[in-house]
Design an enzyme around this catalytic site. Structure first.
Site, PDB file in Angstrom:
ATOM      1  N   ASP A  86      -3.789 -11.584   7.811  1.00 61.72           N
ATOM      2  CA  ASP A  86      -3.850 -11.624   6.352  1.00 61.72           C
ATOM      3  C   ASP A  86      -2.842 -12.615   5.767  1.00 61.72           C
ATOM      4  O   ASP A  86      -3.119 -13.272   4.768  1.00 61.72           O
ATOM      5  CB  ASP A  86      -3.593 -10.232   5.780  1.00 61.72           C
ATOM      6  CG  ASP A  86      -4.777  -9.298   5.997  1.00 61.72           C
ATOM      7  OD1 ASP A  86      -5.838  -9.777   6.434  1.00 61.72           O
ATOM      8  OD2 ASP A  86      -4.638  -8.095   5.735  1.00 61.72           O
TER       9      ASP A  86
ATOM     10  N   ASP B  49      14.881  -0.458  -5.859  1.00 59.23           N
ATOM     11  CA  ASP B  49      15.164  -1.645  -5.062  1.00 59.23           C
ATOM     12  C   ASP B  49      14.311  -2.818  -5.514  1.00 59.23           C
ATOM     13  O   ASP B  49      14.649  -3.975  -5.248  1.00 59.23           O
ATOM     14  CB  ASP B  49      14.903  -1.377  -3.579  1.00 59.23           C
ATOM     15  CG  ASP B  49      15.994  -0.550  -2.921  1.00 59.23           C
ATOM     16  OD1 ASP B  49      17.003  -0.250  -3.586  1.00 59.23           O
ATOM     17  OD2 ASP B  49      15.830  -0.187  -1.736  1.00 59.23           O
TER      18      ASP B  49
ATOM     19  N   THR C  95      -3.872  -2.929  -0.940  1.00 60.33           N
ATOM     20  CA  THR C  95      -3.817  -2.454   0.442  1.00 60.33           C
ATOM     21  C   THR C  95      -2.699  -3.124   1.234  1.00 60.33           C
ATOM     22  O   THR C  95      -2.659  -3.008   2.456  1.00 60.33           O
ATOM     23  CB  THR C  95      -5.167  -2.706   1.152  1.00 60.33           C
ATOM     24  OG1 THR C  95      -5.511  -4.089   1.045  1.00 60.33           O
ATOM     25  CG2 THR C  95      -6.265  -1.860   0.545  1.00 60.33           C
TER      26      THR C  95
ATOM     27  N   TYR D 284       1.607  -4.539   0.453  1.00 56.75           N
ATOM     28  CA  TYR D 284       2.965  -4.030   0.221  1.00 56.75           C
ATOM     29  C   TYR D 284       2.943  -2.819  -0.696  1.00 56.75           C
ATOM     30  O   TYR D 284       3.655  -1.835  -0.485  1.00 56.75           O
ATOM     31  CB  TYR D 284       3.803  -5.169  -0.362  1.00 56.75           C
ATOM     32  CG  TYR D 284       5.286  -4.900  -0.507  1.00 56.75           C
ATOM     33  CD1 TYR D 284       5.928  -3.906   0.240  1.00 56.75           C
ATOM     34  CD2 TYR D 284       6.058  -5.670  -1.372  1.00 56.75           C
ATOM     35  CE1 TYR D 284       7.297  -3.684   0.108  1.00 56.75           C
ATOM     36  CE2 TYR D 284       7.419  -5.462  -1.504  1.00 56.75           C
ATOM     37  CZ  TYR D 284       8.031  -4.463  -0.762  1.00 56.75           C
ATOM     38  OH  TYR D 284       9.387  -4.252  -0.901  1.00 56.75           O
ATOM     39  N   SER D 285       2.104  -2.862  -1.722  1.00 53.04           N
ATOM     40  CA  SER D 285       2.020  -1.744  -2.667  1.00 53.04           C
ATOM     41  C   SER D 285       1.617  -0.452  -1.956  1.00 53.04           C
ATOM     42  O   SER D 285       2.178   0.618  -2.217  1.00 53.04           O
ATOM     43  CB  SER D 285       1.011  -2.075  -3.774  1.00 53.04           C
ATOM     44  OG  SER D 285       0.820  -0.987  -4.649  1.00 53.04           O
ATOM     45  N   LEU D 286       0.649  -0.530  -1.064  1.00 53.49           N
ATOM     46  CA  LEU D 286       0.205   0.658  -0.327  1.00 53.49           C
ATOM     47  C   LEU D 286       1.332   1.229   0.518  1.00 53.49           C
ATOM     48  O   LEU D 286       1.520   2.453   0.588  1.00 53.49           O
ATOM     49  CB  LEU D 286      -0.993   0.295   0.559  1.00 53.49           C
ATOM     50  CG  LEU D 286      -1.572   1.421   1.420  1.00 53.49           C
ATOM     51  CD1 LEU D 286      -2.131   2.540   0.543  1.00 53.49           C
ATOM     52  CD2 LEU D 286      -2.661   0.882   2.348  1.00 53.49           C
ATOM     53  N   SER D 287       2.114   0.358   1.155  1.00 57.45           N
ATOM     54  CA  SER D 287       3.214   0.831   1.994  1.00 57.45           C
ATOM     55  C   SER D 287       4.319   1.497   1.184  1.00 57.45           C
ATOM     56  O   SER D 287       5.121   2.255   1.726  1.00 57.45           O
ATOM     57  CB  SER D 287       3.794  -0.325   2.812  1.00 57.45           C
ATOM     58  OG  SER D 287       4.520  -1.222   1.996  1.00 57.45           O
TER      59      SER D 287
ATOM     60  N   ALA E  61      11.239   2.081  -3.654  1.00 55.03           N
ATOM     61  CA  ALA E  61      12.347   3.014  -3.506  1.00 55.03           C
ATOM     62  C   ALA E  61      12.974   3.355  -4.860  1.00 55.03           C
ATOM     63  O   ALA E  61      14.155   3.095  -5.089  1.00 55.03           O
ATOM     64  CB  ALA E  61      13.402   2.444  -2.554  1.00 55.03           C
TER      65      ALA E  61
END
Length: 296
Positions: free
Chosen positions: A74, A177, A188, A190-193, A212
């Site tokens: 990706d 953070d 799907t 960075y936002s999902l993580s 965070a």
């Protein structure tokens, strides 16, 4: 027909599949236009057709180029945004990487990829981009992203306060953070993580997800993509990080930032049998439960 090929690089295990792709292009009399740094690396390992061209800048992708094929994961496909820009060149991602939400076509489907380009039997997904406006020039000629925009604290500095506004109206101050604004495509990533929701690609929305957060009652929020989202940043450090996809700038807290929907879209191509639901089930292993086994 001219087809551009882009990759960040290759490993030994990729060489057989790359050669197969080039052979298939030659069989269909398609002229490959290969990203120059990768072409130079591959010359010692791959047999190129005599008519092979190269490109190294966005300006090199002129009107001859009908498609761009991304060979990698990706992240590799996200790189192509800075090359195709608003040229309306469709992109097909072949997954030489790992997860592959965007580059969802397996390397074992090289024959089908080339045939679909020739016969125009692919499906086109138009994906929204987001655009960054800043009070100082950032990200050169490519101030837009396919996945996300982020504000993040620098290194090990203390958390930042991000005052966030929708069309000038105060939304919230995020003690965190960092903060992510994701497109549906980026939902799907960075936002999902960070706990954000999965949004269908055709949804006309942005996802605002804190990284965070210090306040436990702060949650991701989905907003219509006709909003202009602006920010004021405070923190103990004078500098923080601003990103568009995988590109990064270090800026100070005097810079004014705002994101909105970009005026143009990017076209992602997929094979007919693949769709977003199939990708979710495949990549997130949804439905992989012994209780779903037939006869149980």
């Amino acid at each position: 027909m001219h087809v551009a090929l882009y990759s960040r690089g290759f490993v030994k295990e990729d060489l057989e599949d790359i050669q197969l792709l080039l052979n298939e292009l030659a069989r269909q009399e398609i002229v490959p236009v290969v990203y120059e740094p990768v072409y130079k690396e591959l010359c010692a390992h791959i047999q190129f057709s005599p008519d092979t061209n190269t490109f190294s800048r966005a300006e090199d992708l002129d009107g001859r180029i009908e498609f761009l094929v991304s060979l990698g994961g990706d992240g590799t496909l996200l790189d192509t945004v800075s090359f195709i820009r608003d040229k309306n060149i469709p992109v097909m991602g072949v997954n030489f990487g790992r997860l592959g939400f965007l580059a969802g076509i397996g390397r074992n489907a090289v024959h089908e990829v080339v045939d679909s380009l020739v016969s125009r039997s692919y499906v086109v997904d138009k994906r929204t981009l987001l655009h960054l406006d800043a009070s100082t020039p950032l990200f050169g000629d490519v101030p837009y992203a396919l996945n996300e925009f982020t504000i993040h604290k620098k290194d090990t500095s203390a958390m930042v306060k991000i005052h966030t506004y929708l069309n000038g109206e105060f939304l919230n101050t995020y003690w965190a953070d960092g903060l992510i604004v994701a497109t549906p495509t980026g939902s799907t990533g960075y936002s999902l993580s960070c706990g954000g929701p999965i949004v269908f690609p055709e949804a006309a929305s942005f996802v605002i997800t804190p990284v965070a957060p210090h306040n436990l009652n702060v949650r991701p929020i989905v907003v219509p993509d006709d909003n202009v989202i602006s920010f004021e940043v405070e923190g103990r450090s004078d500098q923080f990080i601003c990103t568009l996809d995988s590109r990064m700038e270090v800026i100070d807290n005097r810079v004014q930032l705002a994101v909105k929907k970009e005026d143009f879209t990017i076209q992602l191509l997929r094979l007919n049998e693949s769709n977003f639901l199939h990708t979710l089930r495949d990549k997130l292993l949804w439905g992989i439960d012994t209780r779903n086994a037939r006869g149980k």
